[in-house]
Design a protein around this motif. Structure first.
Motif, short mmCIF file in Angstrom:
data_model
loop_
_atom_site.label_atom_id
_atom_site.label_comp_id
_atom_site.label_asym_id
_atom_site.label_seq_id
_atom_site.Cartn_x
_atom_site.Cartn_y
_atom_site.Cartn_z
N PHE A 101 -5.17 70.03 1.91
CA PHE A 101 -5.25 69.17 3.26
C PHE A 101 -4.16 68.15 2.96
CE2 PHE A 101 -7.28 65.70 5.56
CZ PHE A 101 -7.50 66.35 6.74
N LEU A 102 -4.08 67.51 1.99
CA LEU A 102 -2.90 66.32 1.95
C LEU A 102 -1.64 66.85 2.09
CD1 LEU A 102 -1.70 63.77 0.82
CD2 LEU A 102 -2.01 64.54 -1.46
N TYR A 103 -1.28 68.14 1.45
CA TYR A 103 0.11 68.77 1.84
C TYR A 103 0.23 69.01 3.29
CZ TYR A 103 4.03 71.79 0.56
OH TYR A 103 5.34 72.31 0.44
N GLY A 104 -0.73 69.75 3.87
CA GLY A 104 -0.71 69.79 5.16
C GLY A 104 -0.46 68.80 5.98
N MET A 105 -1.08 67.45 5.76
CA MET A 105 -0.82 66.33 6.60
C MET A 105 0.71 66.04 6.25
SD MET A 105 -4.04 64.03 6.14
CE MET A 105 -3.19 62.62 7.47
N ARG A 106 1.11 66.19 4.76
CA ARG A 106 2.74 65.58 4.61
C ARG A 106 3.61 66.61 5.51
NH1 ARG A 106 7.47 64.22 3.79
NH2 ARG A 106 8.70 65.70 2.71
N VAL A 107 3.36 67.72 5.33
CA VAL A 107 4.38 68.50 5.88
C VAL A 107 4.26 68.53 7.64
CG1 VAL A 107 5.01 70.98 6.28
CG2 VAL A 107 4.28 70.24 4.05
N THR A 108 3.09 68.48 8.19
CA THR A 108 3.02 68.02 9.61
C THR A 108 3.59 66.92 10.08
OG1 THR A 108 0.93 69.32 9.49
CG2 THR A 108 1.39 68.18 11.44
N SER A 109 3.55 65.97 9.50
CA SER A 109 4.20 64.52 9.68
C SER A 109 5.88 64.85 9.65
CB SER A 109 3.74 63.30 8.85
OG SER A 109 2.34 63.03 8.90
N HIS A 110 6.09 65.50 8.45
CA HIS A 110 7.47 65.75 8.25
C HIS A 110 8.09 66.52 9.60
CE1 HIS A 110 11.25 66.60 6.28
NE2 HIS A 110 10.91 68.04 6.53
N GLY A 111 7.40 67.68 9.70
CA GLY A 111 7.61 68.38 11.21
C GLY A 111 7.55 67.53 12.41
N LEU A 112 6.68 66.67 12.40
CA LEU A 112 6.84 65.89 13.70
C LEU A 112 8.22 64.93 13.71
CD1 LEU A 112 3.08 64.90 14.01
CD2 LEU A 112 4.43 66.38 15.41
N PRO A 114 14.98 75.68 11.74
CA PRO A 114 13.96 75.71 10.69
C PRO A 114 12.89 74.63 10.74
CG PRO A 114 16.19 76.12 9.90
CD PRO A 114 16.44 75.75 11.21
N THR A 115 13.23 73.54 11.29
CA THR A 115 12.30 72.47 11.54
C THR A 115 10.99 72.79 11.98
OG1 THR A 115 13.28 71.26 13.40
CG2 THR A 115 14.08 70.68 11.27
N LEU A 116 11.22 73.85 13.09
CA LEU A 116 10.05 74.41 13.90
C LEU A 116 9.26 75.03 12.77
CD1 LEU A 116 11.63 75.66 16.93
CD2 LEU A 116 10.41 73.58 16.78
N GLY A 117 9.57 75.81 11.90
CA GLY A 117 9.00 76.29 10.70
C GLY A 117 8.10 75.27 9.80
N ASP A 118 8.72 74.09 9.61
CA ASP A 118 8.15 73.21 8.85
C ASP A 118 6.84 72.85 9.45
OD1 ASP A 118 10.30 73.26 7.16
OD2 ASP A 118 11.13 71.28 7.69
N LEU A 119 7.03 72.46 10.76
CA LEU A 119 5.77 71.81 11.73
C LEU A 119 4.69 73.09 11.75
CD1 LEU A 119 4.76 69.76 13.42
CD2 LEU A 119 5.85 70.86 15.43
N ALA A 120 5.08 74.23 11.84
CA ALA A 120 4.25 75.38 12.06
C ALA A 120 3.28 75.49 10.91
CB ALA A 120 4.76 76.72 12.35
N THR A 121 4.06 75.51 9.75
CA THR A 121 3.49 75.54 8.28
C THR A 121 2.47 74.32 8.30
OG1 THR A 121 5.61 76.70 7.44
CG2 THR A 121 3.98 75.74 5.86
N GLY A 122 2.99 73.18 8.24
CA GLY A 122 2.05 72.24 8.01
C GLY A 122 0.80 72.26 8.90
N ILE A 123 0.68 72.51 10.24
CA ILE A 123 -0.26 72.60 10.94
C ILE A 123 -1.24 73.82 10.47
CG2 ILE A 123 -1.34 73.19 13.26
CD1 ILE A 123 1.37 72.00 14.46
N THR A 124 -0.63 74.88 10.17
CA THR A 124 -1.37 75.96 9.57
C THR A 124 -2.32 75.58 8.14
OG1 THR A 124 0.23 77.46 10.48
CG2 THR A 124 -1.33 78.45 9.02
N VAL A 125 -1.42 75.10 7.26
CA VAL A 125 -2.20 74.66 6.34
C VAL A 125 -3.25 73.51 6.37
CG1 VAL A 125 -1.73 73.50 4.00
CG2 VAL A 125 -0.08 75.10 4.69
#
Length: 266
Positions: free
Chosen positions: A63-74, A116-127
């Motif tokens: 959950f923490l990792y998902g928040m971090r990667v989603t924020s990074h993607g945003l 590839p940044t779209l992949g970061d955002l998609a991964t973060g939201i999914t996780v």
């Protein structure tokens, strides 16, 4: 609004140009997903071998990792070109920004898009979505509002650090070492519960380089783990406010350093 409309027009044109190559889009999205997924896999290996990490279970870490990667993607979806300011300066491209009617920062951010940044955002939201239930996140209206504010605030914290780092390019012409250090700190510590690190490291990653405000402190609030954090509860709950405050300071630094720009000599 003076920033938003020109940005949307320029960014839209950049994305339309890239989307003409559909196979390239799919490959780059897969690359972004694979890169971020590798980090989560590494955390899974650690927790499988040693149990929890700093008292956090694998679901909570996800959950923490998902928040971090989603924020990074945003952040990186609209602002990945901050990393290329020194290139724009050295090649003389930045000089053209100064004589155009759009803002220089807007033009920099829209010079290209990095798919590839779209992949970061998609991964973060999914996780984040998949880990929410097992981690014990209760999706009340207040919690969901806090989550959205925390994700935006986390993106602004990282954006503030990147903007401040980029600002020094006006004097240094190249800030590769500084940018690399900042990226390493974010990638190495941003997705981990900071309780697993020594006190000195936690303090440095909270008050010197505010990595804790990107995801760790907000995740602690959302998962009802404020008692185990190394800061007072009010600071953890107010974590999303760190983003706008730090970004305002970074933008003031940007404007101040821009006045010292004298060209690259090319």
């Amino acid at each position: 609004m003076t920033f938003v409309r020109p940005y949307l027009l320029l960014a839209g044109a950049a994305y339309r140009a890239q989307l003409q190559y559909r196979s390239n889009l799919l490959l780059t999205l897969a690359g972004g997903v694979a890169y971020q997924g590798t980090g989560l896999l590494f955390l899974w290996v650690i927790t499988s071998r040693f149990g929890d990490l700093g008292g956090w279970s694998m679901a909570e870490i996800a959950f923490l990792y998902g928040m971090r990667v989603t924020s990074h993607g945003l952040l990186v979806v609209p602002a990945s070109q901050l990393h290329h300011l020194d290139v724009a300066i050295r090649t003389g491209e930045f000089d053209r920004y100064l004589v155009r009617p759009a803002g220089v920062l807007t033009q920099l951010l829209c010079r290209q898009v990095h798919l590839p940044t779209l992949g970061d955002l998609a991964t973060g939201i999914t996780v984040l979505v998949l880990a929410a239930g097992p981690a014990g996140f209760s999706p009340t209206p207040a919690a969901l509002l806090y989550l959205v504010l925390a994700l935006i605030g986390g993106a602004m914290v990282e954006g503030a650090l990147q903007l401040a780092c980029a600002s020094f390019s006006f004097r240094m012409l190249s800030n590769l070492a500084l940018r690399g250090l900042l990226d390493d700190l974010m990638n190495t510590f941003g997705g981990y519960p900071l309780k697993a690190f020594p006190d000195a490291a936690r303090l440095a990653l909270t008050y010197l380089v505010p990595v804790a405000f990107v995801a760790y402190l907000p995740a602690g609030v959302l998962l009802d783990r404020t008692d185990g954090l190394h800061v007072t509860a009010w600071l953890a709950y107010g974590g999303p406010l760190a983003g706008p405050l730090l970004y305002a300071a970074a933008y003031a630094l940007w404007r101040g350093q821009l006045r010292h720009y004298a060209g690259s000599g090319t």
